[in-house]
Design a protein around this motif. Sequence first.
Motif, PDB file in Angstrom:
ATOM      1  N   ARG A 120     -38.875  54.939  -2.685  1.00 24.59           N
ATOM      2  CA  ARG A 120     -39.386  54.836  -4.055  1.00 24.59           C
ATOM      3  C   ARG A 120     -38.444  53.935  -4.848  1.00 24.59           C
ATOM      4  O   ARG A 120     -37.226  54.024  -4.718  1.00 24.59           O
ATOM      5  N   HIS A 121     -39.029  53.076  -5.666  1.00 23.63           N
ATOM      6  CA  HIS A 121     -38.252  52.150  -6.482  1.00 23.63           C
ATOM      7  C   HIS A 121     -38.732  52.271  -7.929  1.00 23.63           C
ATOM      8  O   HIS A 121     -39.939  52.239  -8.196  1.00 23.63           O
ATOM      9  N   ASP A 122     -37.789  52.410  -8.843  1.00 18.93           N
ATOM     10  CA  ASP A 122     -38.109  52.511 -10.268  1.00 18.93           C
ATOM     11  C   ASP A 122     -37.940  51.152 -10.928  1.00 18.93           C
ATOM     12  O   ASP A 122     -37.138  50.317 -10.500  1.00 18.93           O
ATOM     13  N   ASP A 123     -38.658  50.972 -12.006  1.00 16.94           N
ATOM     14  CA  ASP A 123     -38.552  49.776 -12.845  1.00 16.94           C
ATOM     15  C   ASP A 123     -38.750  48.519 -12.017  1.00 16.94           C
ATOM     16  O   ASP A 123     -37.891  47.658 -11.931  1.00 16.94           O
ATOM     17  N   VAL A 124     -39.894  48.404 -11.384  1.00 19.42           N
ATOM     18  CA  VAL A 124     -40.242  47.236 -10.581  1.00 19.42           C
ATOM     19  C   VAL A 124     -41.467  46.567 -11.230  1.00 19.42           C
ATOM     20  O   VAL A 124     -42.423  47.243 -11.605  1.00 19.42           O
ATOM     21  N   ALA A 125     -41.395  45.250 -11.366  1.00 19.71           N
ATOM     22  CA  ALA A 125     -42.539  44.496 -11.867  1.00 19.71           C
ATOM     23  C   ALA A 125     -43.372  44.020 -10.681  1.00 19.71           C
ATOM     24  O   ALA A 125     -42.830  43.523  -9.707  1.00 19.71           O
ATOM     25  N   VAL A 126     -44.696  44.198 -10.792  1.00 14.99           N
ATOM     26  CA  VAL A 126     -45.604  43.872  -9.688  1.00 14.99           C
ATOM     27  C   VAL A 126     -46.592  42.802 -10.165  1.00 14.99           C
ATOM     28  O   VAL A 126     -47.136  42.892 -11.263  1.00 14.99           O
ATOM     29  N   VAL A 127     -46.787  41.801  -9.323  1.00 14.38           N
ATOM     30  CA  VAL A 127     -47.766  40.738  -9.586  1.00 14.38           C
ATOM     31  C   VAL A 127     -48.822  40.788  -8.484  1.00 14.38           C
ATOM     32  O   VAL A 127     -48.489  40.692  -7.297  1.00 14.38           O
ATOM     33  N   ARG A 147     -33.158  44.046 -11.298  1.00 13.57           N
ATOM     34  CA  ARG A 147     -32.991  43.031 -12.330  1.00 13.57           C
ATOM     35  C   ARG A 147     -33.371  43.626 -13.685  1.00 13.57           C
ATOM     36  O   ARG A 147     -34.329  44.392 -13.781  1.00 13.57           O
ATOM     37  N   VAL A 148     -32.620  43.213 -14.714  1.00 14.20           N
ATOM     38  CA  VAL A 148     -32.938  43.710 -16.052  1.00 14.20           C
ATOM     39  C   VAL A 148     -34.106  42.936 -16.665  1.00 14.20           C
ATOM     40  O   VAL A 148     -34.687  43.374 -17.641  1.00 14.20           O
ATOM     41  N   ASP A 149     -34.418  41.761 -16.106  1.00 15.18           N
ATOM     42  CA  ASP A 149     -35.485  40.945 -16.668  1.00 15.18           C
ATOM     43  C   ASP A 149     -36.613  40.760 -15.668  1.00 15.18           C
ATOM     44  O   ASP A 149     -37.234  39.698 -15.604  1.00 15.18           O
ATOM     45  N   ASN A 150     -36.906  41.829 -14.905  1.00 20.84           N
ATOM     46  CA  ASN A 150     -37.918  41.656 -13.868  1.00 20.84           C
ATOM     47  C   ASN A 150     -39.306  41.363 -14.461  1.00 20.84           C
ATOM     48  O   ASN A 150     -40.108  40.653 -13.855  1.00 20.84           O
ATOM     49  N   ALA A 151     -39.605  41.928 -15.637  1.00 24.53           N
ATOM     50  CA  ALA A 151     -40.909  41.659 -16.242  1.00 24.53           C
ATOM     51  C   ALA A 151     -41.044  40.183 -16.609  1.00 24.53           C
ATOM     52  O   ALA A 151     -42.069  39.550 -16.363  1.00 24.53           O
ATOM     53  N   ARG A 152     -39.986  39.614 -17.205  1.00 23.78           N
ATOM     54  CA  ARG A 152     -40.032  38.191 -17.540  1.00 23.78           C
ATOM     55  C   ARG A 152     -40.205  37.330 -16.293  1.00 23.78           C
ATOM     56  O   ARG A 152     -41.013  36.398 -16.271  1.00 23.78           O
ATOM     57  N   ARG A 153     -39.461  37.660 -15.242  1.00 28.39           N
ATOM     58  CA  ARG A 153     -39.574  36.884 -14.005  1.00 28.39           C
ATOM     59  C   ARG A 153     -40.982  36.980 -13.423  1.00 28.39           C
ATOM     60  O   ARG A 153     -41.530  36.002 -12.901  1.00 28.39           O
ATOM     61  N   ALA A 154     -41.566  38.197 -13.485  1.00 28.76           N
ATOM     62  CA  ALA A 154     -42.901  38.374 -12.920  1.00 28.76           C
ATOM     63  C   ALA A 154     -43.930  37.545 -13.684  1.00 28.76           C
ATOM     64  O   ALA A 154     -44.793  36.892 -13.078  1.00 28.76           O
ATOM     65  N   ARG A 174     -45.913  43.800 -21.819  1.00 34.62           N
ATOM     66  CA  ARG A 174     -45.898  43.094 -23.111  1.00 34.62           C
ATOM     67  C   ARG A 174     -44.668  43.432 -23.938  1.00 34.62           C
ATOM     68  O   ARG A 174     -44.034  42.557 -24.531  1.00 34.62           O
ATOM     69  N   THR A 175     -44.299  44.729 -23.987  1.00 35.02           N
ATOM     70  CA  THR A 175     -43.141  45.120 -24.796  1.00 35.02           C
ATOM     71  C   THR A 175     -41.859  44.491 -24.291  1.00 35.02           C
ATOM     72  O   THR A 175     -40.914  44.329 -25.059  1.00 35.02           O
ATOM     73  N   ARG A 176     -41.826  44.123 -23.019  1.00 36.78           N
ATOM     74  CA  ARG A 176     -40.605  43.539 -22.463  1.00 36.78           C
ATOM     75  C   ARG A 176     -40.536  42.017 -22.609  1.00 36.78           C
ATOM     76  O   ARG A 176     -39.447  41.447 -22.564  1.00 36.78           O
ATOM     77  N   VAL A 177     -41.678  41.384 -22.698  1.00 43.39           N
ATOM     78  CA  VAL A 177     -41.660  39.920 -22.747  1.00 43.39           C
ATOM     79  C   VAL A 177     -42.124  39.386 -24.088  1.00 43.39           C
ATOM     80  O   VAL A 177     -42.291  38.174 -24.252  1.00 43.39           O
ATOM     81  N   GLU A 178     -42.391  40.275 -25.043  1.00 46.65           N
ATOM     82  CA  GLU A 178     -42.879  39.820 -26.336  1.00 46.65           C
ATOM     83  C   GLU A 178     -41.854  38.889 -26.978  1.00 46.65           C
ATOM     84  O   GLU A 178     -40.665  39.193 -27.033  1.00 46.65           O
ATOM     85  N   GLY A 179     -42.305  37.761 -27.440  1.00 46.22           N
ATOM     86  CA  GLY A 179     -41.419  36.760 -28.004  1.00 46.22           C
ATOM     87  C   GLY A 179     -41.051  35.682 -27.010  1.00 46.22           C
ATOM     88  O   GLY A 179     -40.648  34.592 -27.406  1.00 46.22           O
ATOM     89  N   LEU A 180     -41.172  35.979 -25.734  1.00 51.10           N
ATOM     90  CA  LEU A 180     -40.877  34.985 -24.698  1.00 51.10           C
ATOM     91  C   LEU A 180     -42.139  34.232 -24.295  1.00 51.10           C
ATOM     92  O   LEU A 180     -42.055  33.101 -23.810  1.00 51.10           O
ATOM     93  N   PHE A 181     -43.321  34.889 -24.453  1.00 53.10           N
ATOM     94  CA  PHE A 181     -44.587  34.256 -24.099  1.00 53.10           C
ATOM     95  C   PHE A 181     -45.586  34.498 -25.233  1.00 53.10           C
ATOM     96  O   PHE A 181     -45.468  35.478 -25.985  1.00 53.10           O
TER      97      PHE A 181
END
Length: 708
Positions: free
Chosen positions: A533-540, A599-606, A680-687
Amino acid sequence: MGHDDSAGARTDERRRGGLSIQSRLLIMLLAVSLVSAAVVGAVGYVNGRESLRAEVVDKLTAMRELRTGEITSLLGEVQRESALASNNASARGASVALNAGWDELAGRTLTSTEDAALSSFYADTFLPRLEGATGEDFADRAFVPPSPAGRVAQYLFTRQDGAADRPVSDPGDGSPYSQAYLEADSYFSELVKTVGYTDVVVANLDGDVVYTAAGGVDLGSNLTDGPFRESQLAKGFSEVVAANSVNDVVTTDIEEWTPALGFPVMWVVSPIGDDEGITGVLALQVPIQWINDVMTGYGEWEKQGFGETGETYLAGADHLMRSNSRSLIQNPDGYAAAVIADGTTADTADKIVRAGGTVLLQPTRGAAVDAAVAGQTGAEVTQDYIGGESITAYAPLDIDGVDWVIVARMESQEAFAPVTDFTRTLLLSTLGLMLLVSLLSLILSQSFTRPIRRLATAVRRVSDGDYDTRVETRGTDELADLASSFNEMASGLRLKQELIDHQRDENERLLRSIMPESLAEKYREGAETLAERHDDVAVVFAELLGFDDFSRDLDGAQETSALNDLMRGFDEVAARCGVESVRTLRGGYLASSGLTVPRVDNARRAVEFAVGMRESVQRFNDRTGATLDLRAGVDTGSVTSGIVARASLAYDLWGDAVHLASRLRRAGEEPGVFVTDAVRTRVEGLFDLVEADAVEVDGQATAVWRVA
């Protein structure tokens, strides 16, 4: 009886070729002895060369680390000075006054006479100097601000053709802006005079440049939509304003700055304000000479142990230099010919010589810079930008805001010069050793048991696992036959061992390529439950749109080639964004960020990856004339990864985040990148995000946002 034995021996001797075993043994011993002496000499030569190389590498590594510390310390000190200069009362007061004056200036327009005078400044003074320095042509009003306030500011102060090392004249218009400008200059120009910065720029929060110590053509321009909106200064301004923190300091990469006649500059940008908020942005223009002084050791290469060709230099991710070349400084006449011979274009070399610097001009090449740009640290012998082969020690630089690498190098010819003397001495010693060994071989050849002992020794080595052991096989006698059989046996054992090792390595490589190391370890240990199990993972979860229509007229090979082309593009985007590919489908792609590497910015990377996939599809369309597109869903949360079919090693990813990303992928037919509220809450302002139709998950509507 003895006579019969002698006759039989002579008959056997004739049948085998005329030489006795003893004679051939003597010849063999002499040959082996001579070869052994030559091998010892060769080994000594190689070891000596490697020792010298190791010594040079140690020296270059030490100088690389020294320069790394010095350049890091230099930029760190500039960052601290920037923070201090922008957060004191003088800076805050100047910013507030300049902003107020600028607002008042917005209602003023230039008269026709004033506008003509400003145009005359560009046509007669600035543009001729800029075009002469850069060799490029510019429109007459290319740098005239579109805003009335900007044009008035340039008329009042830029027309003075001011410089950072002389006082600014009062234009005498009595405006609040002029008064604020002159008062600000009394503070900011001191940073130029006392510290040595080449310019100080102040902008308001709208991006208007309201003050420059140099009075350049950037005064009055807007960093968000003006002629310098693509500059590193504009990038640093945007980052500082977006952070909205008085403690934020941004260091930019070096750029060719048009207001400085195309001269390379870099910026350290910090907000002006206090805990109640920021009122503007301060940018210090760092002299490139400071960086060159550090990297060249103030020109004292030989005193610092670099010899005649050693140096350290900086390079960016674009493989262009960020500091000066030693060769250009010491021998500008021979520099152009040397770099052209090594692959640099003649136009670039001529521009470097005219500019007197290699910053942002000289391309670097070779495995050293490639490895350092890839984040690796090491040393090796490789081709460099000049001088052919060099010994290099390379590493990436850990400095916020800049993606630089550092290389310490010395030409191999100089580094290995002591090998010549060493080789002469070694050759004489080897010749003496070979003579002595030859004499000893004459004595040792009398012993018949020596070859047997050698063979026995070889057998023991093979039994210890040294399958490269070989026994001399010259001749056609019984010992040669035995030695030949032994060598064949050793070769067969070695081949079998290599096959076993290759198969084991291949199995390990396959395991590491399809699953994380932790799962691979469990698999090797025979664990029954192969899941984590992995927590805080961004999936595409992405799906190609229109591929079936596109491939309908293609045969199987063409369809496979097109699909491979698309998937390679996706894999390249994944590698660039730091995203891990999980599963590739015929019309889709499953990837994650933060799974194997937290990664702390996995949402942005995804999201960047999903956007990059659409760009990759567009490039494919441009090449092939296709009309494909892509719909991708992005969610973040907890997932489970594991092997769902142990016998066939099917590695997969599942969980709520994967399910929701898949739902977003199939929720409609409109192409695009769709994200959940969590993303959205993690990347708001970046996109740029716009609200899309919600999807239903487990009977509840879930908000969906589309990347604009």
